[in-house]
Design an enzyme around this catalytic site. Structure first.
Site, mmCIF file in Angstrom:
data_model
loop_
_atom_site.group_PDB
_atom_site.id
_atom_site.type_symbol
_atom_site.label_atom_id
_atom_site.label_comp_id
_atom_site.label_asym_id
_atom_site.label_seq_id
_atom_site.Cartn_x
_atom_site.Cartn_y
_atom_site.Cartn_z
ATOM 1 N N ASP A 1 0.879 -1.140 0.033
ATOM 2 C CA ASP A 1 -0.108 -0.026 0.012
ATOM 3 C C ASP A 1 0.924 1.239 0.102
ATOM 4 O O ASP A 1 1.499 1.309 0.865
ATOM 5 C CB ASP A 1 -1.017 -0.153 1.293
ATOM 6 C CG ASP A 1 -1.835 1.340 1.412
ATOM 7 O OD1 ASP A 1 -1.713 2.079 0.420
ATOM 8 O OD2 ASP A 1 -2.398 1.228 2.370
ATOM 9 N N ASN B 1 1.698 6.537 -9.666
ATOM 10 C CA ASN B 1 0.500 6.273 -10.395
ATOM 11 C C ASN B 1 -0.707 5.586 -9.689
ATOM 12 O O ASN B 1 -1.835 5.524 -10.406
ATOM 13 C CB ASN B 1 1.044 5.566 -11.700
ATOM 14 C CG ASN B 1 -0.069 4.724 -12.440
ATOM 15 O OD1 ASN B 1 -0.583 5.447 -13.209
ATOM 16 N ND2 ASN B 1 -0.431 3.396 -12.049
ATOM 17 N N TYR C 1 -12.256 12.370 -6.081
ATOM 18 C CA TYR C 1 -11.130 12.080 -6.998
ATOM 19 C C TYR C 1 -10.573 13.429 -7.574
ATOM 20 O O TYR C 1 -9.310 13.730 -7.508
ATOM 21 C CB TYR C 1 -11.945 10.888 -8.194
ATOM 22 C CG TYR C 1 -10.777 10.726 -9.246
ATOM 23 C CD1 TYR C 1 -9.658 9.965 -9.077
ATOM 24 C CD2 TYR C 1 -10.895 11.521 -10.405
ATOM 25 C CE1 TYR C 1 -8.840 9.639 -10.061
ATOM 26 C CE2 TYR C 1 -10.012 11.259 -11.441
ATOM 27 C CZ TYR C 1 -9.000 10.083 -11.339
ATOM 28 O OH TYR C 1 -8.020 9.991 -12.416
ATOM 29 N N LYS D 1 -6.815 14.788 -7.030
ATOM 30 C CA LYS D 1 -6.049 14.810 -8.310
ATOM 31 C C LYS D 1 -5.558 16.377 -8.238
ATOM 32 O O LYS D 1 -4.439 16.858 -8.635
ATOM 33 C CB LYS D 1 -6.788 14.627 -9.390
ATOM 34 C CG LYS D 1 -6.950 13.107 -9.502
ATOM 35 C CD LYS D 1 -5.499 12.367 -9.715
ATOM 36 C CE LYS D 1 -5.726 10.962 -10.358
ATOM 37 N NZ LYS D 1 -4.332 10.247 -10.365
ATOM 38 N N THR E 1 -8.142 2.384 -18.855
ATOM 39 C CA THR E 1 -7.846 1.818 -17.508
ATOM 40 C C THR E 1 -9.131 1.327 -16.885
ATOM 41 O O THR E 1 -10.170 1.530 -17.345
ATOM 42 C CB THR E 1 -7.069 2.462 -16.570
ATOM 43 O OG1 THR E 1 -8.128 3.352 -16.187
ATOM 44 C CG2 THR E 1 -5.784 3.063 -17.219
#
Length: 284
Positions: free
Chosen positions: A56, A83, A154, A158, A188
């Site tokens: 992790d 990533n 998210y 980001k 992805t």
């Protein structure tokens, strides 16, 4: 093997593509993924020096172990590609605490923790008089740049990565470290619904959504030749690579004493009148 790289979240998708591309360029590769079996599969694909290091990345000791593994295996660490990540998409009114915490933890802390341990190593190398030409490539997103409906957690994480990139670039330059970020669009597991139509319709045989399209930029940023490039954000999709510019100051109004709300309102409206419209949030 002249240089080595850690790629987090390298079991699938973009991370796997990056790991394979770095290996093809002659790097020793630490393949990290939370899924140990998947990390080993990628190592098996690599025709070169690579080892799996499952764990992790948002765990402090786990992140330190990544750096230790690179040093014990290859005797050096030159590149960190942050990533790893996942999504838990919800509208704001439906997002729970766990969904917020888990996404912000893996994306944002999962970038900071490996960066922190790698940076400490590079600072030690610099202070010992050893040459350092280290590179960090962080992974943001269009959601971090513009926001994305249904992805408050998210998007926030980001966007935080972009701020972290700018600070790290400024702080680590003295040690011979560059720090840049990419905002990729590729197929992805996280984006399979978003790009479903594009996935089904390649452009004249060119799969514009293939993760492998992103990796050449990452490998170039990881090389010694990119030493003059730092604190930058690149958008990459298919065959297109673009440079992104962050917040810039626009027009302002000023007076020599405190505004009242009644006075400030018309002044603010005058600033907004004729100002360029912000780019739309994804999904808006």
């Amino acid at each position: 093997m002249n240089r080595s790289v850690i790629v987090t979240g390298a079991g699938r998708g973009l991370g796997r593509a990056h790991a394979l591309a770095f290996a093809a360029a002659g790097y020793g590769v630490i393949v990290n993924d939370v899924d140990a079996e998947q990390a080993e599969r990628v190592v098996d694909e690599i025709a070169g020096q690579a080892v799996a290091c499952a764990g992790d990345v948002a765990d402090w000791d786990g992140a330190a172990n990544l750096v230790d593994r690179a040093l014990s295996t290859f005797g050096r660490l030159d590149v960190l590609v942050n990533n790893a990540g996942f999504v838990r998409d919800r509208m704001i009114v439906s997002t729970g605490e766990a969904e917020w915490d888990s996404v912000v933890r893996v994306h944002l802390k999962g970038h900071f923790a490996p960066l922190r341990h790698a940076a400490a190593h590079w600072r030690e190398q610099h202070k010992a008089g050893r040459p350092v030409a280290a590179r960090v490539i962080n992974t943001s997103s269009g959601a971090g740049l513009l926001g994305s409906v249904g992805q408050c957690n998210y998007s926030a994480a980001k966007a935080g990565i972009l701020g972290l990139t700018l600070v790290a670039a400024a702080e680590l330059a003295r040690y011979g470290v560059t720090v840049n970020a990419i905002a990729p669009a590729a197929r992805t597991r996280m984006t399979e619904q978003t790009f479903a139509e594009l996935m089904a319709a390649p452009i004249e045989g060119f799969d514009a959504m293939a993760p492998e399209n992103v990796s050449p930029l990452v490998v170039w940023l990881g090389g010694e030749q990119s030493g003059s490039v730092t604190g930058q954000v690149f958008e990459v999709e298919g065959g297109r690579v673009g440079l992104l510019h962050g917040w810039q100051r626009g027009r302002s109004v000023r007076r020599d004493h405190r505004w009242t709300p009644e006075e400030l309102g018309p002044a603010l409206l005058s600033l907004l009148d004729g100002a360029p419209a912000p780019l739309p949030v994804y999904g808006a």
